[in-house]
Scaffold this active site. Sequence first.
Site, mmCIF file in Angstrom:
data_model
loop_
_atom_site.group_PDB
_atom_site.id
_atom_site.type_symbol
_atom_site.label_atom_id
_atom_site.label_comp_id
_atom_site.label_asym_id
_atom_site.label_seq_id
_atom_site.Cartn_x
_atom_site.Cartn_y
_atom_site.Cartn_z
ATOM 1 N N ALA A 15 0.827 -1.222 0.000
ATOM 2 C CA ALA A 15 0.000 0.000 0.000
ATOM 3 C C ALA A 15 0.855 1.263 0.000
ATOM 4 O O ALA A 15 0.435 2.306 -0.491
ATOM 5 C CB ALA A 15 -0.940 -0.001 1.201
ATOM 6 N N TYR A 18 4.071 3.212 -5.040
ATOM 7 C CA TYR A 18 3.596 4.175 -6.055
ATOM 8 C C TYR A 18 2.320 3.672 -6.733
ATOM 9 O O TYR A 18 1.307 4.377 -6.784
ATOM 10 C CB TYR A 18 4.737 4.348 -7.066
ATOM 11 N N LYS A 46 6.267 7.371 6.346
ATOM 12 C CA LYS A 46 5.894 6.635 5.142
ATOM 13 C C LYS A 46 4.374 6.470 5.015
ATOM 14 O O LYS A 46 3.842 6.362 3.912
ATOM 15 C CB LYS A 46 6.574 5.255 5.169
ATOM 16 N N LEU A 68 7.147 -9.765 2.747
ATOM 17 C CA LEU A 68 6.990 -10.766 1.687
ATOM 18 C C LEU A 68 7.773 -12.043 1.990
ATOM 19 O O LEU A 68 7.382 -13.136 1.591
ATOM 20 C CB LEU A 68 7.471 -10.189 0.345
ATOM 21 N N ALA A 88 2.675 -5.683 -3.871
ATOM 22 C CA ALA A 88 4.046 -5.514 -3.354
ATOM 23 C C ALA A 88 5.055 -6.364 -4.123
ATOM 24 O O ALA A 88 4.851 -7.556 -4.314
ATOM 25 C CB ALA A 88 4.091 -5.885 -1.869
ATOM 26 N N SER A 89 6.109 -5.729 -4.553
ATOM 27 C CA SER A 89 7.226 -6.403 -5.232
ATOM 28 C C SER A 89 8.234 -5.310 -5.535
ATOM 29 O O SER A 89 7.834 -4.196 -5.884
ATOM 30 C CB SER A 89 6.741 -7.035 -6.559
ATOM 31 N N SER A 131 3.214 -7.447 -14.621
ATOM 32 C CA SER A 131 3.824 -6.399 -15.440
ATOM 33 C C SER A 131 3.823 -6.852 -16.883
ATOM 34 O O SER A 131 3.740 -8.058 -17.166
ATOM 35 C CB SER A 131 5.267 -6.184 -14.973
ATOM 36 N N LYS A 170 9.236 -10.819 -12.302
ATOM 37 C CA LYS A 170 7.794 -10.672 -12.502
ATOM 38 C C LYS A 170 7.216 -11.896 -13.224
ATOM 39 O O LYS A 170 6.081 -12.295 -12.964
ATOM 40 C CB LYS A 170 7.499 -9.392 -13.303
ATOM 41 N N PRO A 194 0.809 -3.920 -16.257
ATOM 42 C CA PRO A 194 1.044 -2.563 -16.758
ATOM 43 C C PRO A 194 2.387 -2.446 -17.476
ATOM 44 O O PRO A 194 3.326 -3.203 -17.194
ATOM 45 C CB PRO A 194 1.090 -1.700 -15.487
#
Length: 351
Positions: A15, A18, A46, A68, A88-89, A131, A170, A194
């Site tokens: 969360a 970006y 943060k 993670l 998250a990654s 991705s 990814k 994306p």
Amino acid sequence: MMQIDKSKPVMVTGATGYVAGWLVKKLLDEGFTVHAPVRDPEKKEKLKYLNDLADKATGKIKYFKADLLAPGSYDEAMKGCELVYHTASPFTSKIKDPQKDLVDPALKGTRNVLESVNKTESVKRVVLTSSCAAVFGDSKDLLALPNGTATEENWNTTSSLNHQAYSFSKTVAEKEAWKMNKAQNRWDLVVINPTLVIGPGINPKSTSESYNLIKQLGDGTMKMGVPPFEIGVVDVRDVAEAHFNAGFVSEAEGRHIVSSESKTFLQLADYLRPSFGKDFPLPKRQLPKFVVWLSAPSVGVSRKMVSNNMGYPWKVDNTKSKEKLGIKYISPEKSINDFFQQMVDSGVFNK
Ligand code: NAP
């Protein structure tokens, strides 16, 4: 048909990142309770941007501690959720060890989150942020595809730990997610793929590689010229909408390439020139490929990366995202200008 109960909490991993920021905003504005597992819930600075969003919205945000790489650490945050977003990654070029810094958090992290999903009976749907890097590896790979264009049918087969490690991370993570999804029949999986995400973030000083790349257009790094590189770009607000709709459109399924248009770095700089050309050393030309190839190792880029990616057209098919998720893309010209303006306003270029 799968329906998500809107009174239940929704979990969003990453969360603080970006890409997740605008998704969290949308969920909060729609009145949801967002469960946000973060690495350090005590790091108030943060979380400030997310707390500001929650203060102005009808929804609520609750933080949980999770990593993670820590098995079981998402169990608590997932309790009672029907919908889980796993964003998250790490997306960074600042890596020492590609296995440890990229592949482990991406792959083991996905496995870890989905193991919690398997244990949490309430979960009906998982939306994974993959991705376009999991769709194909190098720009050169597109030449082998019909019309030189990638679709959701394609998979990256050319990245490895030693070549395009982020893309590799990814790819293996998304494959693992599909494998775990197919091994059960309670929760469905919807994937967002994306291209390069640009546009203003919720946190104006993000560590995402998107910031580092676009910042270089204005900080003088590229003043002698840009590499002859083209890539699909997409606004961060459109990526959030795609995630939101992937969660709530009942019939959503499979992968979704989320990309507005492909642009060269020079075209992106040209879009900035009318408003920022006077005050910033924006690049004015494209460097020849052989010059970039020769100097690549001195800036930590492999010559193979240059050979296989520079000077190639870059085409993906975004039809499914428009038809199934209803995305109407913001123009790259607006995205890049809004992004750059935010960087200027937040002092990113101040010495
Ligand atoms: P980002 O701002 O750096 O966000 C990465 C997020 O992952 C952060 O919230 C970070 O948490 C979290 N994270 C990293 N390692 C973690 C760990 N070991 N345990 C728990 N959380 C961890 O980057 P981003 O651009 O938003 O990327 C988010 C997602 O979008 C990634 O899956 C990325 O692959 C994908 N994506 C990005 C782009 C793009 O152009 N930006 C394009 C396609 C796909 P902390 O705040 O604790 O660091």
